[in-house]
Design a protein around this motif. Structure first.
Motif, short mmCIF file in Angstrom:
data_model
loop_
_atom_site.label_atom_id
_atom_site.label_comp_id
_atom_site.label_asym_id
_atom_site.label_seq_id
_atom_site.Cartn_x
_atom_site.Cartn_y
_atom_site.Cartn_z
N THR A 46 0.83 -1.20 0.00
CA THR A 46 0.00 0.00 0.00
C THR A 46 0.87 1.25 0.00
O THR A 46 0.61 2.21 -0.75
CB THR A 46 -0.93 -0.01 1.22
OG1 THR A 46 -1.70 -1.20 1.23
CG2 THR A 46 -1.85 1.20 1.20
N TYR A 48 3.86 1.51 -1.15
CA TYR A 48 4.56 1.63 -2.43
C TYR A 48 3.65 2.09 -3.56
O TYR A 48 4.09 2.19 -4.71
CB TYR A 48 5.21 0.30 -2.79
CG TYR A 48 6.34 -0.11 -1.85
CD1 TYR A 48 7.06 0.85 -1.15
CD2 TYR A 48 6.67 -1.45 -1.65
CE1 TYR A 48 8.08 0.49 -0.29
CE2 TYR A 48 7.69 -1.82 -0.80
CZ TYR A 48 8.40 -0.85 -0.12
OH TYR A 48 9.41 -1.21 0.73
N SER A 49 2.40 2.37 -3.25
CA SER A 49 1.53 2.99 -4.25
C SER A 49 1.99 4.40 -4.60
O SER A 49 1.74 4.88 -5.71
CB SER A 49 0.08 3.06 -3.74
OG SER A 49 -0.44 1.78 -3.48
N ALA A 153 -1.83 -6.29 -5.15
CA ALA A 153 -1.03 -5.23 -5.78
C ALA A 153 -1.66 -4.78 -7.10
O ALA A 153 -1.68 -3.60 -7.42
CB ALA A 153 0.40 -5.71 -6.02
N ASP A 154 -2.19 -5.74 -7.86
CA ASP A 154 -2.80 -5.39 -9.15
C ASP A 154 -4.08 -4.58 -8.96
O ASP A 154 -4.44 -3.79 -9.82
CB ASP A 154 -3.11 -6.68 -9.93
CG ASP A 154 -3.34 -6.41 -11.40
OD1 ASP A 154 -2.36 -6.23 -12.14
OD2 ASP A 154 -4.52 -6.36 -11.81
N TRP A 157 -2.67 -0.87 -7.48
CA TRP A 157 -1.78 -0.12 -8.37
C TRP A 157 -2.35 -0.12 -9.79
O TRP A 157 -2.95 -1.10 -10.22
CB TRP A 157 -0.40 -0.76 -8.44
CG TRP A 157 0.37 -0.81 -7.17
CD1 TRP A 157 0.11 -0.13 -6.01
CD2 TRP A 157 1.54 -1.59 -6.92
NE1 TRP A 157 1.05 -0.45 -5.05
CE2 TRP A 157 1.94 -1.33 -5.58
CE3 TRP A 157 2.30 -2.47 -7.68
CZ2 TRP A 157 3.05 -1.93 -5.00
CZ3 TRP A 157 3.41 -3.07 -7.11
CH2 TRP A 157 3.78 -2.80 -5.79
N SER A 158 -2.14 0.97 -10.49
CA SER A 158 -2.41 0.95 -11.92
C SER A 158 -1.34 0.10 -12.61
O SER A 158 -0.29 -0.21 -12.04
CB SER A 158 -2.37 2.37 -12.48
OG SER A 158 -1.03 2.89 -12.41
N ARG A 161 1.84 2.02 -12.70
CA ARG A 161 2.59 2.00 -11.44
C ARG A 161 3.26 0.64 -11.23
O ARG A 161 4.38 0.57 -10.72
CB ARG A 161 1.65 2.31 -10.29
CG ARG A 161 2.34 2.35 -8.91
CD ARG A 161 3.38 3.45 -8.86
NE ARG A 161 4.01 3.53 -7.54
CZ ARG A 161 4.95 4.42 -7.21
NH1 ARG A 161 5.37 5.30 -8.10
NH2 ARG A 161 5.46 4.43 -6.00
N MET A 162 2.57 -0.43 -11.61
CA MET A 162 3.15 -1.76 -11.49
C MET A 162 4.44 -1.84 -12.31
O MET A 162 5.48 -2.31 -11.81
CB MET A 162 2.15 -2.81 -11.99
CG MET A 162 2.65 -4.24 -11.90
SD MET A 162 2.69 -4.86 -10.21
CE MET A 162 0.92 -5.04 -9.90
N ASN A 165 7.22 0.36 -10.78
CA ASN A 165 7.84 -0.26 -9.62
C ASN A 165 8.75 -1.41 -10.03
O ASN A 165 9.86 -1.55 -9.51
CB ASN A 165 6.76 -0.76 -8.65
CG ASN A 165 6.18 0.36 -7.80
OD1 ASN A 165 6.73 1.44 -7.71
ND2 ASN A 165 5.04 0.10 -7.18
#
Length: 242
Positions: A46, A48-49, A153-154, A157-158, A161-162, A165
């Motif tokens: 969260t 790392y969003s 995470a999917d 995050w968009s 963003r994935m 990262n």
């Protein structure tokens, strides 16, 4: 009059907690530790969003006083050829699945031996989660943790963003993390200026980054890069658009 030593001897021994009570206390502590271990990866993902992430491999190197080279850059500052090459090499259905490619995963599990899967069906979300909050290696335990965390995470995050990262924590050599550090190390340029072939060479190095040198590729490495270039125009990358 009793002496000081006699007085100490006369004091009653402290009552010991019954075994059942000690066991209940131990179980409560274990439950708290388990809850922390479950919630920590969720909290980190969260965070790392919107905060540049740090991988477990990077942390391990810092703790053991080994050098780490990583320069965080936004996806806009990475040549489009690199995410295209990584999708072609690592996860052709990146824009289509919700974190897990179930058909590929079933295929791998069906062929798994007694010691677990001999190869992976890892999507980019799964690899990103592994890099950020889990550990390297192949096992059913890690995969069991990896699956729900990848879906989470999917969701939060968009796809941009994935990918951002992932490209900033992927390992590209001993102590080299992220696209910017890799581009400067191997090609003496910014990640924003990578060519299609340079991007393909970097993507082809990802399965074994400490043994494959994108600047001086072995024959099989170069062949892999050529195959990636052939696929780069055919993969769906629409989810990376703003």
């Amino acid at each position: 009059m009793p002496t000081q030593r006699q007085s100490r001897r006369a004091q009653p021994a402290p009552e010991r907690m019954p075994t059942s009570a000690r066991m209940r206390q131990l179980m409560r502590r274990l439950k708290i530790i388990a809850l922390i271990l479950v919630m920590l990866p969720i909290a980190l993902l969260t965070l790392y969003s919107f905060v540049p992430p740090v991988s477990t491999l990077m942390l391990g190197r810092w703790i053991t006083l080994q050098p780490v080279t990583r320069d965080w850059v936004a996806l806009d500052d990475i040549a489009p050829a690199l995410p295209q090459a990584v999708i072609a090499a690592e996860d052709s259905r990146f824009c289509l699945h919700g974190g897990i490619d179930w058909s590929a995963l079933r295929h791998v599990v069906d062929r798994a031996g007694e010691n677990g899967p001999t190869r992976g069906a890892s999507t980019i979300p799964m690899q990103t989660v592994k890099n950020l909050v889990l550990w390297p290696g192949r096992s059913y335990l890690r995969k069991g943790l990896e699956l729900p965390l990848s879906v989470y995470a999917d969701i939060i995050w968009s796809k941009r963003r994935m990918m951002e990262n992932y490209l900033n924590v992927a390992e590209w050599g001993e102590g080299i993390f992220g696209a910017e550090a890799a581009a400067r190390r191997y090609f003496n340029k910014s990640a924003k200026n990578l060519s299609r072939r340079e991007a393909a060479l970097l993507a082809a190095a990802l399965p074994n980054p400490r043994q494959r040198n994108p600047a001086q590729p072995a024959r099989f490495h170069a062949r892999g890069a050529n195959a990636i270039i052939m696929r780069m125009g055919n993969e769906d990358t629409s989810c990376l658009a703003r």
